[in-house]
Design a protein around this motif. Structure first.
Motif, PDB file in Angstrom:
ATOM      1  N   MET A  52       0.624  -1.185  -0.097  1.00 26.50           N
ATOM      2  CA  MET A  52       0.039  -0.049  -0.085  1.00 26.50           C
ATOM      3  C   MET A  52       0.788   1.344  -0.036  1.00 26.50           C
ATOM      4  O   MET A  52       0.338   2.796  -0.251  1.00 26.50           O
ATOM      5  CB  MET A  52      -0.639   0.001   1.541  1.00 26.50           C
ATOM      6  CG  MET A  52      -2.170  -1.103   1.230  1.00 26.50           C
ATOM      7  SD  MET A  52      -3.091  -1.194  -0.798  1.00 26.50           S
ATOM      8  CE  MET A  52      -3.929   0.311  -0.585  1.00 26.50           C
ATOM      9  N   ALA A  53       2.434   0.830   0.735  1.00 29.87           N
ATOM     10  CA  ALA A  53       3.074   2.298   0.620  1.00 29.87           C
ATOM     11  C   ALA A  53       3.580   2.064  -0.981  1.00 29.87           C
ATOM     12  O   ALA A  53       3.828   3.529  -1.441  1.00 29.87           O
ATOM     13  CB  ALA A  53       3.925   1.991   1.679  1.00 29.87           C
ATOM     14  N   VAL A  54       3.341   1.498  -1.270  1.00 30.69           N
ATOM     15  CA  VAL A  54       4.109   1.201  -3.214  1.00 30.69           C
ATOM     16  C   VAL A  54       2.756   2.260  -3.303  1.00 30.69           C
ATOM     17  O   VAL A  54       3.146   2.999  -5.079  1.00 30.69           O
ATOM     18  CB  VAL A  54       4.400   0.164  -3.290  1.00 30.69           C
ATOM     19  CG1 VAL A  54       4.850   0.622  -4.994  1.00 30.69           C
ATOM     20  CG2 VAL A  54       5.915   0.072  -3.274  1.00 30.69           C
ATOM     21  N   VAL A  55       1.272   1.748  -3.392  1.00 27.11           N
ATOM     22  CA  VAL A  55       0.839   2.253  -4.441  1.00 27.11           C
ATOM     23  C   VAL A  55       0.618   3.432  -3.796  1.00 27.11           C
ATOM     24  O   VAL A  55       0.284   4.854  -5.278  1.00 27.11           O
ATOM     25  CB  VAL A  55      -0.653   1.133  -3.805  1.00 27.11           C
ATOM     26  CG1 VAL A  55      -1.826   2.447  -4.196  1.00 27.11           C
ATOM     27  CG2 VAL A  55      -1.109   0.675  -4.226  1.00 27.11           C
ATOM     28  N   ALA A  56       0.836   4.245  -2.699  1.00 29.66           N
ATOM     29  CA  ALA A  56       0.487   5.766  -2.099  1.00 29.66           C
ATOM     30  C   ALA A  56       1.845   6.718  -3.286  1.00 29.66           C
ATOM     31  O   ALA A  56       1.662   7.459  -4.372  1.00 29.66           O
ATOM     32  CB  ALA A  56       0.979   5.712  -0.716  1.00 29.66           C
ATOM     33  N   VAL A  57       2.907   5.498  -3.360  1.00 25.21           N
ATOM     34  CA  VAL A  57       3.920   6.448  -4.036  1.00 25.21           C
ATOM     35  C   VAL A  57       3.577   6.633  -4.982  1.00 25.21           C
ATOM     36  O   VAL A  57       3.889   7.215  -6.173  1.00 25.21           O
ATOM     37  CB  VAL A  57       4.694   5.888  -4.134  1.00 25.21           C
ATOM     38  CG1 VAL A  57       6.205   6.193  -4.992  1.00 25.21           C
ATOM     39  CG2 VAL A  57       5.674   6.075  -2.890  1.00 25.21           C
ATOM     40  N   LEU A  58       2.802   5.589  -5.876  1.00 25.56           N
ATOM     41  CA  LEU A  58       2.429   5.420  -7.777  1.00 25.56           C
ATOM     42  C   LEU A  58       1.645   6.410  -7.395  1.00 25.56           C
ATOM     43  O   LEU A  58       0.998   7.483  -8.642  1.00 25.56           O
ATOM     44  CB  LEU A  58       1.910   4.392  -7.696  1.00 25.56           C
ATOM     45  CG  LEU A  58       1.946   3.792  -9.114  1.00 25.56           C
ATOM     46  CD1 LEU A  58       2.147   3.971 -10.333  1.00 25.56           C
ATOM     47  CD2 LEU A  58       0.832   2.021  -9.469  1.00 25.56           C
TER      48      LEU A  58
END
Length: 102
Positions: A52-58
């Motif tokens: 979810m942190a990667v989704v937030a960055v994306l």
């Protein structure tokens, strides 16, 4: 403002909301992992938090691209976000079924 810029602004705001929601979900998964004592059972929630942190960055980078006028094709970002959210939802369901807390 023309219709294209208004649509891009709405889409950029949607990506920003997605980024904020992803960070909230990541924080909840990290809280769950911490409450489990960081044992092996906390591996799935920790992985979900990282996802979810990667989704937030994306999502945030897509938001910035739209604000800068780089509309491009967002199909890859949409597909990656959808798959990540689906995977994290499966983890959340598994946690809910195996560790139901009142």
């Amino acid at each position: 403002m023309n219709a294209r810029s208004l649509a891009a602004e709405r889409t950029a705001l949607a990506w920003r909301r997605t980024a904020v929601a992803a960070m909230v979900v990541a924080a909840l998964f990290l809280n769950h992992s911490a409450m489990q004592g960081w044992r092996a059972v906390a591996l799935a929630p920790t992985g979900a938090a990282i996802t979810m942190a990667v989704v937030a960055v994306l999502s945030f980078s897509r938001n910035r691209a739209l604000h800068q006028g780089r509309y491009g094709r967002g199909g890859g970002a949409i597909a990656a976000t959808a798959l990540a959210v689906l995977a994290v939802a499966c983890v959340a369901a598994a946690i809910g079924f195996t560790d139901p807390r009142p």
